[in-house]
Design an enzyme around this catalytic site. Structure first.
Site, mmCIF file in Angstrom:
data_model
loop_
_atom_site.group_PDB
_atom_site.id
_atom_site.type_symbol
_atom_site.label_atom_id
_atom_site.label_comp_id
_atom_site.label_asym_id
_atom_site.label_seq_id
_atom_site.Cartn_x
_atom_site.Cartn_y
_atom_site.Cartn_z
ATOM 1 C CB SER A 287 -5.528 4.786 1.824
ATOM 2 O OG SER A 287 -5.332 5.869 0.951
ATOM 3 C CE LYS B 182 -3.889 2.146 0.197
ATOM 4 N NZ LYS B 182 -3.445 2.850 -1.018
ATOM 5 C CD GLN C 91 3.308 4.746 2.257
ATOM 6 O OE1 GLN C 91 3.927 5.579 1.613
ATOM 7 N NE2 GLN C 91 2.164 5.040 2.854
ATOM 8 C CE LYS D 118 4.711 7.319 -2.322
ATOM 9 N NZ LYS D 118 3.989 7.880 -1.171
ATOM 10 C CE LYS E 128 3.898 7.611 5.440
ATOM 11 N NZ LYS E 128 3.577 8.481 4.271
ATOM 12 C CG ASN F 62 -4.349 15.987 -0.971
ATOM 13 O OD1 ASN F 62 -3.906 15.307 -0.052
ATOM 14 N ND2 ASN F 62 -5.637 16.112 -1.184
ATOM 15 N N GLY G 32 -2.698 8.218 -4.355
ATOM 16 C CA GLY G 32 -2.064 9.424 -4.884
ATOM 17 C C GLY G 32 -0.810 9.809 -4.114
ATOM 18 C CG ASP G 33 3.390 10.873 -3.062
ATOM 19 O OD1 ASP G 33 3.282 10.630 -1.863
ATOM 20 O OD2 ASP G 33 4.361 11.513 -3.530
ATOM 21 C CB THR H 184 -2.473 13.698 4.071
ATOM 22 O OG1 THR H 184 -2.820 12.559 3.292
ATOM 23 C CG2 THR H 184 -1.021 13.613 4.479
HETATM 24 P P1 NDP Z 1 0.702 17.651 -4.587
HETATM 25 O O1 NDP Z 1 1.205 17.260 -5.922
HETATM 26 O O2 NDP Z 1 -0.754 17.823 -4.379
HETATM 27 O O3 NDP Z 1 1.419 18.977 -4.090
HETATM 28 C C1 NDP Z 1 2.794 19.041 -3.986
HETATM 29 C C2 NDP Z 1 3.177 20.433 -3.551
HETATM 30 O O4 NDP Z 1 4.550 20.421 -3.229
HETATM 31 C C3 NDP Z 1 3.003 21.465 -4.630
HETATM 32 O O5 NDP Z 1 2.743 22.710 -4.047
HETATM 33 C C4 NDP Z 1 4.361 21.438 -5.313
HETATM 34 O O6 NDP Z 1 4.696 22.625 -6.005
HETATM 35 C C5 NDP Z 1 5.283 21.252 -4.140
HETATM 36 N N1 NDP Z 1 6.488 20.558 -4.602
HETATM 37 C C6 NDP Z 1 6.561 19.350 -5.190
HETATM 38 N N2 NDP Z 1 7.814 19.043 -5.507
HETATM 39 C C7 NDP Z 1 8.543 20.087 -5.111
HETATM 40 C C8 NDP Z 1 9.917 20.370 -5.148
HETATM 41 N N3 NDP Z 1 10.798 19.507 -5.700
HETATM 42 N N4 NDP Z 1 10.338 21.550 -4.621
HETATM 43 C C9 NDP Z 1 9.456 22.414 -4.072
HETATM 44 N N5 NDP Z 1 8.128 22.205 -4.010
HETATM 45 C C10 NDP Z 1 7.691 21.059 -4.513
HETATM 46 O O7 NDP Z 1 1.279 16.521 -3.593
HETATM 47 P P2 NDP Z 1 0.783 16.158 -2.134
HETATM 48 O O8 NDP Z 1 0.294 17.360 -1.439
HETATM 49 O O9 NDP Z 1 -0.096 14.967 -2.237
HETATM 50 O O10 NDP Z 1 2.148 15.644 -1.480
HETATM 51 C C11 NDP Z 1 3.025 16.511 -0.768
HETATM 52 C C12 NDP Z 1 3.923 15.691 0.136
HETATM 53 O O11 NDP Z 1 3.124 14.946 1.067
HETATM 54 C C13 NDP Z 1 4.790 14.633 -0.572
HETATM 55 O O12 NDP Z 1 6.007 14.521 0.105
HETATM 56 C C14 NDP Z 1 3.997 13.343 -0.381
HETATM 57 O O13 NDP Z 1 4.823 12.223 -0.445
HETATM 58 C C15 NDP Z 1 3.444 13.574 1.007
HETATM 59 N N6 NDP Z 1 2.261 12.803 1.370
HETATM 60 C C16 NDP Z 1 1.128 12.850 0.621
HETATM 61 C C17 NDP Z 1 0.008 12.144 1.001
HETATM 62 C C18 NDP Z 1 -1.265 12.229 0.266
HETATM 63 O O14 NDP Z 1 -2.244 11.657 0.735
HETATM 64 N N7 NDP Z 1 -1.363 12.926 -0.844
HETATM 65 C C19 NDP Z 1 0.032 11.286 2.194
HETATM 66 C C20 NDP Z 1 1.255 11.352 2.944
HETATM 67 C C21 NDP Z 1 2.313 12.080 2.527
HETATM 68 P P3 NDP Z 1 4.751 22.632 -7.597
HETATM 69 O O15 NDP Z 1 3.334 22.677 -8.041
HETATM 70 O O16 NDP Z 1 5.535 23.829 -7.945
HETATM 71 O O17 NDP Z 1 5.443 21.354 -8.006
HETATM 72 O O1 2IT Z 2 2.910 8.894 1.415
HETATM 73 C C1 2IT Z 2 1.765 8.455 1.595
HETATM 74 O O2 2IT Z 2 1.436 7.906 2.658
HETATM 75 C C2 2IT Z 2 0.788 8.615 0.524
HETATM 76 N N1 2IT Z 2 1.098 9.211 -0.490
HETATM 77 C C3 2IT Z 2 -0.583 8.016 0.651
HETATM 78 C C4 2IT Z 2 -0.546 6.539 0.405
HETATM 79 C C5 2IT Z 2 -1.881 5.864 0.340
HETATM 80 O O3 2IT Z 2 -1.875 4.681 -0.023
HETATM 81 O O4 2IT Z 2 -2.915 6.462 0.628
#
Ligand code: NDP
Ligand code: 2IT
Length: 443
Positions: A375, A89, A110, A125, A113, A239, A164-165, A208
């Site tokens: 999830s 997952k 992961q 992943k 976590k 997100n 997603g991520d 998240t």
């Molecule tokens: P999104 O794609 O929705 O948003 C990512 C954000 O981070 C954007 O604002 C993006 O800016 C910025 N970003 C991405 N890459 C970079 C970079 N190299 N340098 C600077 N800014 C950057 O992703 P999420 O919000 O889903 O994910 C954000 C973080 O949270 C990640 O580390 C992910 O692994 C983690 N995460 C996500 C979960 C989820 O449920 N979605 C769960 C747990 C953890 P820009 O548009 O300019 O790229």
């Molecule tokens: O980093 C993370 O935990 C995620 N991007 C969410 C993973 C999931 O399966 O919901």
């Protein structure tokens, strides 16, 4: 040499070109030493040697045709790291920086976590170096479909369930799920983060960010404090960031920053979340557009968001976004809590600096576990063909985050590292996986 040091050394050598994976190994393995000493059977059974090696890594070509009729080739990955306690997952990341090292560090984190969540999910992943940002709707769809033409073989509701991520949200999950269904003729909970009309869970989009704030609430409670009146700096505007802002505001904090990879916005009056949602979720625009509407806010191109004075800092963008310079600024400005929304947000040296200066720090594997937890709740709803209300999901999420906090806090205290959630989360996450592996023999 201790067992953890030896396995760390060997795996760093074996994964020589994988700096992010090496960083995750270096952050985690040494912290497991006390529980390893207490349980010599783990070394006998080579639990660590097994843990650092993915059960399976799939790397494949994704050919697709762009709007000009030209063939494009991307590379995609799915690393199925550990299924000792449940199906693989973990999310899919679409970003040009994706490579095997990035996916392996994310998959390794992961495992811990997902174990901390208390639910039956293993660690995995995936992702691709595809950049959805400059692509048309059609291009995103055909890319997702082509990726699934290979990936579907390796997925299943009881086998591997992506989500997603970065760069993968509801739109991409819809296209991937649709193609899976078309190829297999099976309607099953093979992705999470699905749209509500076809089996998605209420509350997954928010999970998240909301979960992160529930964790911060727990951290504040240990000091007899709450979020009311706190100044919060958040990075990212995707997100995780958006729903962290939403919950922080609901709980009485003032969020003063958001960012993207081009720069950050500082709004001393408090971030206008409806505007951020309009720019990011609706228009898929850039965060600098914020100051076109909120003219009193400031946009700082390529600036260091952590230089803005705050009480609480929440990195919610990507790995290694909080380095020594940022940690130094936060400490100088009196920030007392750092909780990671992104995975491995903070470099190792910056983490040490924060801890040495008594900043209460929560690692992503604990503080961003709300997403994968909901999830798993989505998987439970899908398996029972029964949707739950948003309230039911939110209550469960809050309980899960509180349990993660308590278990991590207690594990750290048990081994003489009171308040070190980083060590506590690693140990608490490790134990269940190690015991499950022991019980299943040499697999
Ligand atoms: P999104 O794609 O929705 O948003 C990512 C954000 O981070 C954007 O604002 C993006 O800016 C910025 N970003 C991405 N890459 C970079 C970079 N190299 N340098 C600077 N800014 C950057 O992703 P999420 O919000 O889903 O994910 C954000 C973080 O949270 C990640 O580390 C992910 O692994 C983690 N995460 C996500 C979960 C989820 O449920 N979605 C769960 C747990 C953890 P820009 O548009 O300019 O790229
Ligand atoms: O980093 C993370 O935990 C995620 N991007 C969410 C993973 C999931 O399966 O919901």
């Amino acid at each position: 040499m201790s067992y953890t040091s030896r396995v760390l050394e060997e795996s760093i050598e074996k994964n020589a070109n994988e700096p992010e994976f090496q960083q995750a190994l270096t952050e985690i393995l040494p912290t497991l030493q006390p529980i390893i000493e207490e349980n010599p059977q783990y070394e006998q059974a080579k639990i660590l040697e097994r843990l650092v090696e993915p059960e399976r890594s799939i790397i494949f070509r994704v050919p697709w045709v762009d709007d000009k009729g030209e063939i494009q080739i991307n590379r995609a990955y799915r690393v199925q790291f550990n299924s000792a306690i449940g199906p693989f997952k973990g999310g899919m990341r679409f970003h040009p920086s994706v490579n095997l090292s990035v996916i392996k560090f994310l998959g390794f984190e992961q495992i811990f976590k997902n174990s901390l969540s208390g639910l039956a999910i293993g660690g995995g992943k995936g992702g691709s170096d595809f950049d959805p940002k400059d692509k048309s709707e059609r291009e995103v769809m055909v890319f997702c479909q082509s990726l699934m033409n290979e990936l579907y073989k390796h997925l299943g509701a009881n086998q591997d369930v992506p989500a997603g991520d970065i760069g993968v949200g509801g739109r991409e999950i819809g296209y991937m799920f649709g193609q899976y269904k078309r190829l297999t003729d099976q309607f099953e909970g093979v992705f999470t983060g699905k749209g509500i009309p076809y089996g998605g869970s209420l509350g997954r989009t928010e999970a998240t960010g909301y979960g992160l704030m529930y964790m911060v609430e727990c951290m504040l409670e240990t000091k007899g404090e709450s979020l009311v009146g706190k100044k919060v700096a958040i990075s990212g505007s995707g997100n995780v960031a958006i729903y962290a802002v939403e919950k922080a505001q609901q709980l009485g904090a003032t969020v003063i920053t958001v960012s993207d990879s081009n720069g950050y916005v500082y709004d001393p009056e408090g971030i206008d979340l409806a505007l951020v949602k309009e720019i990011k979720e609706v228009r898929r625009g850039r965060i600098k557009e914020y100051v076109d509407v909120r003219v009193n806010a400031e946009y700082v191109e390529n600036g260091l968001v952590w230089s803005v004075p705050c009480d609480i800092a929440l990195p919610c963008a990507t790995q290694n976004e909080l380095l020594l310079d940022g940690a130094t600024k936060l400490i100088e400005n009196g920030c007392t809590i750092v909780a990671e929304g992104s995975n491995m947000s903070t470099s190792l040296d910056a983490t040490h600096l924060l801890l040495e200066n008594n900043v209460f720090y929560a690692p992503g594997k604990a503080s961003n576990a709300g997403g994968v937890s909901v999830s798993a709740l989505e998987m439970a709803q899908n398996a029972s063909w029964t949707p739950w209300t948003a309230e039911e999901v939110d209550v469960k999420l809050r309980v899960i985050m509180r349990n993660i906090f308590t278990n991590s806090y207690n594990a750290a205290e048990k081994y003489g590292m009171k308040g070190n959630l980083s060590v506590g989360a690693n140990i608490a996450g490790f134990k269940k996986v190690a015991d499950a592996m022991m019980l299943q023999g040499a697999v």
